[in-house]
Design a protein around this motif. Structure first.
Motif, PDB file in Angstrom:
ATOM      1  N   ALA A 252      53.308  77.193 -58.862  1.00 54.83           N
ATOM      2  CA  ALA A 252      52.804  76.135 -57.987  1.00 54.83           C
ATOM      3  C   ALA A 252      52.026  76.767 -56.834  1.00 54.83           C
ATOM      4  O   ALA A 252      52.156  77.962 -56.561  1.00 54.83           O
ATOM      5  CB  ALA A 252      53.970  75.317 -57.460  1.00 54.83           C
ATOM      6  N   THR A 253      51.233  75.946 -56.161  1.00 54.01           N
ATOM      7  CA  THR A 253      50.510  76.428 -54.981  1.00 54.01           C
ATOM      8  C   THR A 253      51.500  76.669 -53.845  1.00 54.01           C
ATOM      9  O   THR A 253      51.369  77.634 -53.083  1.00 54.01           O
ATOM     10  CB  THR A 253      49.445  75.401 -54.564  1.00 54.01           C
ATOM     11  N   LYS A 254      52.493  75.789 -53.725  1.00 53.63           N
ATOM     12  CA  LYS A 254      53.530  75.947 -52.701  1.00 53.63           C
ATOM     13  C   LYS A 254      54.706  76.725 -53.287  1.00 53.63           C
ATOM     14  O   LYS A 254      54.976  76.650 -54.487  1.00 53.63           O
ATOM     15  CB  LYS A 254      54.020  74.577 -52.224  1.00 53.63           C
ATOM     16  N   THR A 255      55.421  77.445 -52.426  1.00 55.65           N
ATOM     17  CA  THR A 255      56.567  78.210 -52.912  1.00 55.65           C
ATOM     18  C   THR A 255      57.764  77.285 -53.137  1.00 55.65           C
ATOM     19  O   THR A 255      57.815  76.168 -52.628  1.00 55.65           O
ATOM     20  CB  THR A 255      56.993  79.280 -51.891  1.00 55.65           C
TER      21      THR A 255
ATOM     22  N   LEU B  47      58.760  73.805 -51.002  1.00 55.63           N
ATOM     23  CA  LEU B  47      59.065  72.509 -51.618  1.00 55.63           C
ATOM     24  C   LEU B  47      60.445  72.026 -51.178  1.00 55.63           C
ATOM     25  O   LEU B  47      60.643  70.861 -50.841  1.00 55.63           O
ATOM     26  CB  LEU B  47      58.986  72.600 -53.148  1.00 55.63           C
ATOM     27  N   ASP B  48      61.394  72.936 -51.159  1.00 54.32           N
ATOM     28  CA  ASP B  48      62.758  72.565 -50.767  1.00 54.32           C
ATOM     29  C   ASP B  48      62.759  71.953 -49.359  1.00 54.32           C
ATOM     30  O   ASP B  48      63.497  71.000 -49.088  1.00 54.32           O
ATOM     31  CB  ASP B  48      63.651  73.810 -50.806  1.00 54.32           C
TER      32      ASP B  48
ATOM     33  N   VAL C 296      66.768  65.374 -55.840  1.00 53.91           N
ATOM     34  CA  VAL C 296      67.052  66.273 -56.965  1.00 53.91           C
ATOM     35  C   VAL C 296      65.741  66.685 -57.630  1.00 53.91           C
ATOM     36  O   VAL C 296      64.929  65.828 -58.001  1.00 53.91           O
ATOM     37  CB  VAL C 296      67.953  65.564 -57.999  1.00 53.91           C
ATOM     38  N   ILE C 297      65.521  67.990 -57.738  1.00 56.78           N
ATOM     39  CA  ILE C 297      64.386  68.446 -58.548  1.00 56.78           C
ATOM     40  C   ILE C 297      64.879  69.476 -59.572  1.00 56.78           C
ATOM     41  O   ILE C 297      65.937  70.078 -59.396  1.00 56.78           O
ATOM     42  CB  ILE C 297      63.224  69.031 -57.710  1.00 56.78           C
ATOM     43  N   PHE C 298      64.090  69.635 -60.619  1.00 54.66           N
ATOM     44  CA  PHE C 298      64.335  70.685 -61.600  1.00 54.66           C
ATOM     45  C   PHE C 298      63.262  71.759 -61.399  1.00 54.66           C
ATOM     46  O   PHE C 298      62.156  71.443 -60.944  1.00 54.66           O
ATOM     47  CB  PHE C 298      64.244  70.151 -63.037  1.00 54.66           C
TER      48      PHE C 298
ATOM     49  N   THR D  34      67.879  77.261 -53.575  1.00 53.97           N
ATOM     50  CA  THR D  34      67.281  76.091 -52.929  1.00 53.97           C
ATOM     51  C   THR D  34      67.806  74.791 -53.553  1.00 53.97           C
ATOM     52  O   THR D  34      67.300  73.716 -53.250  1.00 53.97           O
ATOM     53  CB  THR D  34      65.740  76.130 -53.042  1.00 53.97           C
ATOM     54  N   GLY D  35      68.802  74.911 -54.396  1.00 52.53           N
ATOM     55  CA  GLY D  35      69.487  73.704 -54.870  1.00 52.53           C
ATOM     56  C   GLY D  35      68.842  72.985 -56.034  1.00 52.53           C
ATOM     57  O   GLY D  35      69.111  71.797 -56.252  1.00 52.53           O
TER      58      GLY D  35
END
Ligand SMILES: Cc1cc2nc3c(=O)[nH]c(=O)nc-3n(C[C@H](O)[C@H](O)[C@H](O)COP(=O)(O)O)c2cc1C
Ligand SMILES: *[C@@H]1O[C@H](CO)[C@@H](O)[C@H](O)[C@H]1NC(C)=O
Ligand SMILES: *[C@@H]1O[C@H](CO)[C@@H](O)[C@H](O)[C@H]1NC(C)=O
Length: 398
Positions: free
Chosen positions: A158-161, A165-166, A179-181, A203-204
């Motif tokens: 991704a462009t962002k780390t 994102l977290d 919740v993300i995968f 980061t969960g």
């Protein structure tokens, strides 16, 4: 089509603009040119976007050619990409009537590994959202999916780390904190892969999506035109069952294998203890003539239907409408991803991504009503005419 191109320069010109049944004609360009105040090369008003394919037209107006090519490209002569979009018309619906459908509106939510989402679709892991919004990139995906209470599956590239994102996760979704995968690719130096998985754990992230359909770089003609390199350095990845076993031993997170394209690999995955499988041909970006998700789902349904009961099955590639989603669900798929439509919607930033989600939810509800269902549980293979899938399905002796 090719024949017509050869005999008439006029037809040739119009076909050159629209060479395949790629984006359906729903009157968007007519509306823009005749009714709206719009000129070519400008972004149409977001309110004028009425369906997901409109975003593709909009993105093409404003993206730099190289960025456009990166999002749009597919493998080889792009047959697989076109088949992903075309296959839906070979699977007509068999709607049932005189049933009470009023409850559907509140019944399009799904559950995955104990997490609840408001709709049976998610943002698929596609790298480099920075092409469509250089500043906010995937932050728009995070925030719009959080606010709409759907799943986002973040791409490793991704462009962002992962940490950026977290930091923007919503705290007020139906799962509490969003919740993300996390999607993962393995690389030759597996220590890098272990580190990436650990960052996802730290980061969960609630599941690891291990992409398996990319053992090597692929033939990407449309992309090569912009790369400036004649014979781009081709590379391979350590995508093997041994590496999967090692990842399995290293994390307790659910692992979903993304890119499963045959019933044999689906079974092998289950034998090895995966928690979920994800049917996909990578949006046709890896292998020419790789199968579309409904063909894969049907192969599993005909050879090993119990798989749909054993683990959650996800799917993507070529999904653009509510009825596409419903068709996959009718065969037993739990959740359906979309890649390009969200990348294109991202040229409008957060608001564009949110509108894409809302449009698709709305289509699922209205198509569901007219299909005769009052909840996603009512979906079943009898709602599809599978004659054409049946003609081509591969049978294996299991
Ligand atoms: C621009 C772009 C980048 C992608 N990057 C990744 C990636 O990094 N990892 C991955 O597993 N899949 C990647 N994919 C594939 C998507 O996850 C998804 O399978 C595909 O986009 C679905 O097809 P659709 O675009 O027709 O919806 C990418 C797709 C696109 C369009
Ligand atoms: C969610 O909660 C965390 C921890 O309490 C906080 O740091 C973060 O800013 C909150 N996120 C949002 C989007 O409000
Ligand atoms: C998810 O939904 C189910 C059924 O509605 C409910 O029992 C469960 O508590 C929900 N889980 C979460 C995390 O909200």
């Amino acid at each position: 089509m090719r024949f017509l191109v050869a005999v008439s320069p006029f037809i040739g010109a119009s076909l050159a603009a629209r060479p395949f049944l790629d984006v359906a004609d729903t009157g968007f360009t007519d509306y823009l040119t005749k009714t709206a105040e719009w000129t070519e090369g400008k972004l149409p008003d977001l309110q004028d976007i009425r369906a997901l394919p409109d975003f593709e037209f909009a993105a093409k107006q404003v993206l730099p050619e190289e960025s456009w090519a990166f999002y749009r490209l597919a493998a080889g002569q792009e047959w697989g990409y076109r088949n992903n979009l075309d296959i839906w018309k070979k699977v007509p619906l068999r709607p049932r009537f005189m049933r009470d459908v009023t409850d559907l509106e509140n019944n399009i939510g799904i559950e995955l590994f104990g997490h609840n989402f408001s709709a049976p679709f998610f943002i698929a892991p596609a790298g480099n959202a920075g092409h469509s919004d250089p500043e906010r990139a995937e932050l728009n995906f995070m925030e719009a999916s959080g606010d709409e209470d759907i799943l986002y599956t973040a791409a490793l590239y991704a462009t962002k780390t992962i940490e950026e994102l977290d930091a923007v996760k919503r705290n007020d979704t139906s799962n509490g904190r969003q919740v993300i995968f996390q999607q993962i690719y393995t690389v030759d130096d597996l220590d890098i892969t272990w580190t990436n998985i650990q960052r996802a754990v730290d980061t969960g992230a609630k599941a690891i999506v291990l992409t398996v359909d990319t053992p090597g770089s692929s033939v990407r003609v449309r992309g090569a035109r912009h790369s400036g390199v004649d014979y781009p350095a081709a590379s391979t990845r350590p995508h093997t069952w041994d590496v999967y076993d090692e990842i399995r031993a290293r994390t307790d997170l659910p692992i979903i294998l993304k890119g499963i394209q045959t019933v044999e690999d689906a079974k092998e995955a289950l034998d090895r203890g995966v928690d979920g499988i994800y049917l996909s041909n990578h949006g046709g970006r890896q292998l020419e003539f790789s199968p579309s998700p409904i063909e894969i789902a049907y192969e599993i349904y005909r050879n090993a239907p119990h798989i749909f009961q054993q683990v959650p099955v996800l799917a993507d590639s070529g999904v653009r409408t509510g009825s596409d989603v419903l068709k996959l669900l009718a065969l037993g798929v739990r959740a359906v991803g979309l890649g390009r439509p969200f990348m294109y919607a991202n040229v409008y930033g957060y608001e564009g991504v949110r509108r894409a989600i809302r449009l698709l939810k709305n289509e699922i509800i209205q198509d569901g009503w007219n299909l005769g269902i009052s909840s996603l549980e009512d979906l079943n293979p009898n709602l599809l005419n599978v004659k054409s899938l049946e003609q081509n399905v591969h049978r294996v002796t299991c």
